[in-house]
Design a protein around this motif. Structure first.
Motif, PDB file in Angstrom:
ATOM      1  N   ARG A   1      16.960  29.935  27.037  1.00 28.69           N
ATOM      2  CA  ARG A   1      17.386  29.412  28.345  1.00 28.69           C
ATOM      3  C   ARG A   1      18.527  30.247  28.913  1.00 28.69           C
ATOM      4  N   ALA A   2      19.486  30.596  28.061  1.00 28.07           N
ATOM      5  CA  ALA A   2      20.621  31.396  28.531  1.00 28.07           C
ATOM      6  C   ALA A   2      20.158  32.773  28.986  1.00 28.07           C
ATOM      7  N   GLU A   3      19.241  33.379  28.230  1.00 27.92           N
ATOM      8  CA  GLU A   3      18.781  34.734  28.556  1.00 27.92           C
ATOM      9  C   GLU A   3      17.961  34.773  29.837  1.00 27.92           C
ATOM     10  N   THR A   4      17.146  33.731  30.092  1.00 29.27           N
ATOM     11  CA  THR A   4      16.215  33.782  31.223  1.00 29.27           C
ATOM     12  C   THR A   4      16.738  33.096  32.482  1.00 29.27           C
ATOM     13  N   SER A   5      17.635  32.098  32.327  1.00 24.62           N
ATOM     14  CA  SER A   5      18.079  31.371  33.517  1.00 24.62           C
ATOM     15  C   SER A   5      19.584  31.149  33.565  1.00 24.62           C
ATOM     16  N   GLY A   6      20.343  31.767  32.660  1.00 20.15           N
ATOM     17  CA  GLY A   6      21.790  31.591  32.654  1.00 20.15           C
ATOM     18  C   GLY A   6      22.460  32.190  33.880  1.00 20.15           C
ATOM     19  N   ILE A   7      23.555  31.564  34.302  1.00 16.94           N
ATOM     20  CA  ILE A   7      24.342  32.043  35.451  1.00 16.94           C
ATOM     21  C   ILE A   7      25.798  32.157  35.012  1.00 16.94           C
ATOM     22  N   ILE A   8      26.377  33.343  35.173  1.00 12.72           N
ATOM     23  CA  ILE A   8      27.792  33.556  34.879  1.00 12.72           C
ATOM     24  C   ILE A   8      28.511  33.834  36.195  1.00 12.72           C
ATOM     25  N   PHE A   9      29.488  33.002  36.505  1.00 18.31           N
ATOM     26  CA  PHE A   9      30.263  33.139  37.736  1.00 18.31           C
ATOM     27  C   PHE A   9      31.608  33.769  37.382  1.00 18.31           C
ATOM     28  N   ILE A  10      31.842  34.976  37.852  1.00 23.21           N
ATOM     29  CA  ILE A  10      33.085  35.704  37.570  1.00 23.21           C
ATOM     30  C   ILE A  10      33.987  35.586  38.794  1.00 23.21           C
ATOM     31  N   ASP A  11      34.998  34.737  38.681  1.00 24.48           N
ATOM     32  CA  ASP A  11      35.905  34.506  39.800  1.00 24.48           C
ATOM     33  C   ASP A  11      37.074  35.497  39.741  1.00 24.48           C
ATOM     34  N   GLU A  12      37.723  35.664  40.876  1.00 25.33           N
ATOM     35  CA  GLU A  12      38.899  36.541  40.997  1.00 25.33           C
ATOM     36  C   GLU A  12      38.601  37.966  40.542  1.00 25.33           C
ATOM     37  N   ILE A  13      37.428  38.461  40.858  1.00 24.54           N
ATOM     38  CA  ILE A  13      37.097  39.830  40.449  1.00 24.54           C
ATOM     39  C   ILE A  13      37.949  40.845  41.202  1.00 24.54           C
ATOM     40  N   ASP A  14      38.496  40.431  42.346  1.00 18.47           N
ATOM     41  CA  ASP A  14      39.369  41.346  43.081  1.00 18.47           C
ATOM     42  C   ASP A  14      40.659  41.631  42.324  1.00 18.47           C
ATOM     43  N   LYS A  15      41.030  40.753  41.372  1.00 23.53           N
ATOM     44  CA  LYS A  15      42.278  40.946  40.615  1.00 23.53           C
ATOM     45  C   LYS A  15      42.172  42.090  39.611  1.00 23.53           C
ATOM     46  N   ILE A  16      40.941  42.534  39.299  1.00 25.21           N
ATOM     47  CA  ILE A  16      40.803  43.664  38.368  1.00 25.21           C
ATOM     48  C   ILE A  16      40.386  44.935  39.094  1.00 25.21           C
ATOM     49  N   ALA A  17      40.428  44.891  40.439  1.00 28.25           N
ATOM     50  CA  ALA A  17      40.136  46.100  41.217  1.00 28.25           C
ATOM     51  C   ALA A  17      41.405  46.936  41.335  1.00 28.25           C
TER      52      ALA A  17
ATOM     53  N   GLY B   1      35.662  36.943  45.055  1.00 27.72           N
ATOM     54  CA  GLY B   1      37.060  37.320  45.193  1.00 27.72           C
ATOM     55  C   GLY B   1      37.496  37.270  46.637  1.00 27.72           C
ATOM     56  N   ALA B   2      38.802  37.073  46.845  1.00 27.92           N
ATOM     57  CA  ALA B   2      39.329  37.030  48.216  1.00 27.92           C
ATOM     58  C   ALA B   2      39.473  38.429  48.798  1.00 27.92           C
ATOM     59  N   PHE B   3      39.803  39.421  47.956  1.00 24.33           N
ATOM     60  CA  PHE B   3      39.979  40.815  48.382  1.00 24.33           C
ATOM     61  C   PHE B   3      40.966  40.916  49.544  1.00 24.33           C
ATOM     62  N   HIS B   4      42.143  40.291  49.370  1.00 21.40           N
ATOM     63  CA  HIS B   4      43.190  40.388  50.374  1.00 21.40           C
ATOM     64  C   HIS B   4      43.879  41.753  50.337  1.00 21.40           C
TER      65      HIS B   4
END
Length: 454
Positions: A256-272, A319-322
């Motif tokens: 189930r994880a491999e075929t339908s899993g969803i990972i939401f990565i928040d604040e990705i702008d903080k590692i830009a 990300g907000a990308f301010h």
């Protein structure tokens, strides 16, 4: 396949509209991504394995619905879902969480999801077995303590079948709910194992608690006194756990994880990396991006449930990308998020609709909460418009936190009612626009004060 397989993109957007106001472009993007999951399952042959999900990056200020869209999508799809903060991760070799932990968190969510589904299937049988055990406990002790002499004392008298059925009828009728029984429950994992079995051991696929569980002295139980309804729930959980094949649950969860899993990565702008800055913390930021890259590209992560392939997991970043922009991410990572959606800032009309329309709107939540104290809370349309106007003005004058500002405004507005609701008799509280202005206008005038209170 989950029930989302029966929903078209238009129906998915319609379901999301029940909870989230506006943001049509983002809803369309995730609806297409979810429908493509079903379409991929219909493809035959080796081509199915070559069809990868189109990951999404959502760009917009805080409080406009980025996280809520992803969370509601996962619930709609009955898919394993995990939300992680990109800023919590550190490059390999630094102190902090490693990026593989997001996949381990996802598989834990998948196991919980599948276990709940399997528990639901055996619920009736587990309730029947738990009831039988509870009748045995209520009918008298089943074991006999040895006496001081050479021969054990005679066994206590056992209830007849007729008396047991009477006891069962009383149990079902609830007349025994105030009675206490002694039940044996399994102790939680040994303390030093809980402290020692961390994510470092998970990296090599070792679960120390599982390893020691069947060893003598480690799988202990303790007696606990509980009322009949609570004892029934505990026994139902124990019986359901016995009826479920956890090996099959683990296998199904990995699939189930491999075929339908969803990972939401928040604040990705903080590692830009900020444009024009090099060195210092930016080195670690780029390192985190390079660590995330193979997981998003497709790799195998070792977990205590077995290896998990990330090739067909859907990644949604936000990300907000301010102070940075998506192009500040390393090119390889940008290429793994081909769909970019910009979310709009919320207008005053949007805030009014957020107060009124969603199934879980704040007005409905506060009304339900105060109804438990006998308070009937009523808002006029003009009051809702005034609340939205004040929230928007505070957002403009201080930090724009989107719809989250409505929480702070309503808390301030209903402070007195919430505090005195349990002390006064049942009544109706009607709030109109003048009431809103009277309670909030002074704070709104004092900009310095509104920064701290609103």
């Amino acid at each position: 396949m989950s029930r989302s397989s029966n929903l078209t993109p238009r129906e998915i957007v319609g379901e999301l509209d029940r909870y989230i106001i506006g943001q049509t472009a983002a809803k369309r993007a995730v609806a297409i991504a979810l429908r493509n999951r079903w379409r991929r399952q219909q493809v035959n042959g080796d081509l199915r394995e070559e069809i990868y999900p189109k990951n999404i990056i959502m760009i917009g200020p805080t409080g406009v619905g980025k996280t809520e869209i992803a969370r509601r999508l996962a619930k709609l799809a009955q898919a394993p879902f995990v939300k992680v903060e990109a800023s919590k991760f550190t490059e390999v070799g630094y102190v902090g969480r490693d990026v593989d932990s997001m996949v381990r968190d996802l598989i834990e969510a998948a196991v919980s999801l599948v276990r709940e589904e399997e528990t639901e299937k055996v619920r009736d049988r587990a309730a029947e077995l738990a009831e039988n055990r509870l009748v045995e406990l209520l009918s008298g002790p089943a074991t006999v303590r040895p006496g001081f002499g050479f021969a054990p004392p005679p066994p206590p008298p056992q209830l007849s079948q007729t008396d047991r059925e009477k006891l069962r009828a009383q149990l079902r009728a609830g007349t025994l709910d105030d009675q206490y029984v002694d039940i044996e429950v399994s102790e939680a994992g040994v303390t030093f194992l809980r402290n020692f079995s961390g994510q470092g051991m998970e990296e090599i696929g070792v679960n120390l608690q599982e390893f020691f569980k069947n060893m003598p002295g480690f799988n202990r139980t303790k007696k606990r006194k509980a009322k009949v309804p609570e004892a029934m729930k505990i026994l139902e959980q124990e019986e359901a756990a016995k009826l479920i094949d956890m090996d099959r649950v683990s296998r199904d969860a990995v699939t189930r994880a491999e075929t339908s899993g969803i990972i939401f990565i928040d604040e990705i702008d903080k590692i830009a990396n900020r444009e024009g800055t090099h060195g210092g913390p930016d080195v670690s930021r780029e390192g985190v991006q390079r660590d995330i890259l193979p997981i998003v590209e497709g790799s195998t992560v070792t977990t205590k449930y077995g290896p998990v392939k990330t090739d067909h997991i859907l990644f949604i970043a936000a990300g907000a990308f301010h102070v940075s922009k998506p192009s500040d991410l390393i090119p390889e990572l940008q290429g793994r998020f081909p769909i970019r959606v910009e979310l709009d800032s919320l207008s005053g009309e949007d805030l009014v609709r957020i107060l009124k329309e969603p199934k879980n709107s704040l007005i409905r939540q506060y009304t339900a909460l105060l109804a438990t104290e006998g308070v009937s809370l009523q808002f006029t349309d003009e009051a809702l418009t005034e609340i939205a106007r004040i929230a928007q003005r505070v957002n403009e004058r201080t930090q724009n936190i989107g719809a989250r500002r409505l929480h702070t405004v309503l808390e301030r507005l209903l402070d007195e009612v919430s505090f005195t609701a349990s002390e006064e008799p049942a009544r109706t509280v009607r709030i109109d626009a003048p009431d809103v202005r009277a309670k909030l206008s002074e704070i709104l005038k004092d900009e310095d004060l509104s920064r701290y209170i609103l």
